[in-house]
Design an enzyme around this catalytic site. Structure first.
Site, mmCIF file in Angstrom:
data_model
loop_
_atom_site.group_PDB
_atom_site.id
_atom_site.type_symbol
_atom_site.label_atom_id
_atom_site.label_comp_id
_atom_site.label_asym_id
_atom_site.label_seq_id
_atom_site.Cartn_x
_atom_site.Cartn_y
_atom_site.Cartn_z
ATOM 1 N N THR A 74 -1.814 -35.611 14.267
ATOM 2 C CA THR A 74 -1.161 -35.370 12.981
ATOM 3 C C THR A 74 -1.310 -33.908 12.574
ATOM 4 O O THR A 74 -0.449 -33.362 11.881
ATOM 5 C CB THR A 74 -1.740 -36.273 11.880
ATOM 6 N N HIS A 95 11.497 -47.937 -23.316
ATOM 7 C CA HIS A 95 11.831 -48.581 -24.581
ATOM 8 C C HIS A 95 11.450 -47.722 -25.784
ATOM 9 O O HIS A 95 10.370 -47.122 -25.839
ATOM 10 C CB HIS A 95 11.108 -49.928 -24.686
ATOM 11 N N LYS A 154 1.596 -37.141 9.285
ATOM 12 C CA LYS A 154 0.860 -36.276 8.366
ATOM 13 C C LYS A 154 1.580 -36.276 7.027
ATOM 14 O O LYS A 154 2.756 -35.895 6.957
ATOM 15 C CB LYS A 154 0.784 -34.852 8.911
#
Length: 301
Positions: A57, A250, A12
């Site tokens: 689950t 950057h 889960k």
């Protein structure tokens, strides 16, 4: 040639659990996302649809919520160990349990200059992480704990160079002896023990990482990452290994010459992509086998 079932697991994902401690007038809050994954004897579920060995689950979700009360949620590492151990010890088909946790920090609201006892605002720095793996029973029991953080955005305006690099016909980048260095750091550290001061270690490691980023005169982001990892290992004997992932955020000097304006390393364009991605592992040369400790740990080598 036959076709067979390979490695598999189920669980889960991303259960949002909030635990509030009300033991005193000054409340405490812990806000997490916890994911569970179980490995074991589940072949028949895949091959024949037989669910006899499958713990739902939904049951894993309910256990995660209940353990926030039963076992407590003062440290995500100890909570994860309790949860993973429970699944291995009480669910017979389970041989290996993996628990991954993210913790979202809250900061107390100030009222008349004092911290309020039960009101917070979300703190917008890094997300704390942990990954716990438990497998085996009795004398064969093995456990691994990884602490960590992600989304720690950090920048320094000088103290960074990049020169002397390899060049070929496609190289346009110019060397620089003074540049902005910025990243959104993901870091993980593998504990050599399952019994540590989780809170103090987290705070201490974060401070070491930030301090090294600030103070190391960087000739390359790779060098900075190594020095960060080395400093953590030197400061914390309970840590066996550090993994770091740093996208190079950057900052390009912006050309103001069309407007007749000089730009002496003061105005930049912050580009979000593409970006360089630097990753490194730093460990003791005699570090114990990591086993499945890093299994599926997002963003780290």
């Amino acid at each position: 040639m036959s076709i067979i079932l390979g490695p598999n697991r189920y669980g889960k994902a991303e259960n949002r659990v909030v635990r509030i401690y009300r033991d005193s007038p000054r409340h405490e809050i812990h806000d997490i996302s916890v994911s569970t994954a179980l490995r074991g004897d589940f072949a028949r579920a895949h091959l024949a649809g037989d669910q006899l060995n499958v713990l739902p689950t939904d049951t894993q979700k309910q256990t995660a919520y209940s353990f926030a009360k039963e076992k407590g949620l003062l440290s995500i590492e100890s909570y994860g160990l309790d949860l993973a151990t429970h699944f291995v010890d009480t669910v017979e088909p389970v041989h290996n349990a993996r628990v991954e946790i993210e913790e979202f920090a809250w900061q107390r609201v100030l009222v008349d200059g004092s911290e309020h006892d039960h009101t917070w605002v979300r703190r917008g720095q890094e997300v704390r992480t942990a990954a716990i793996t438990v497998e085996g029973m009795g004398a064969d029991r093995r456990s691994w704990v990884i602490g960590g953080l992600k989304d720690l955005v950090i920048l320094k305006s000088t103290g960074s160079e990049f020169a002397g690099f390899m060049q070929d016909p496609y190289t346009l980048l110019q060397p620089t002896s003074d540049r902005v260095m910025a990243t959104s750091l993901t870091a993980g550290w593998r504990f050599a023990t399952t019994d540590a001061d989780w809170e103090a270690t987290y705070a201490g490691i974060k401070q070491v990482l930030v301090s090294q980023f600030a103070t190391v005169h960087s000739l390359a982001l790779q060098q900075t990452l190594f020095e960060m990892g080395r400093a953590v290992l030197e400061a914390f004997p309970v840590i066996a290994e550090v993994r770091l992932s740093a996208p190079n955020k950057h900052h390009f000097l912006y050309d103001l010459s069309p407007f007749g304006v000089a730009n002496d390393n003061e105005v930049y364009h912050a580009a979000d992509r593409p970006y360089g991605l630097i990753q490194a592992t730093v460990l003791h040369d005699d570090a114990a086998d990591a086993g499945p400790a890093w299994d599926s740990y997002t963003g780290l080598v």
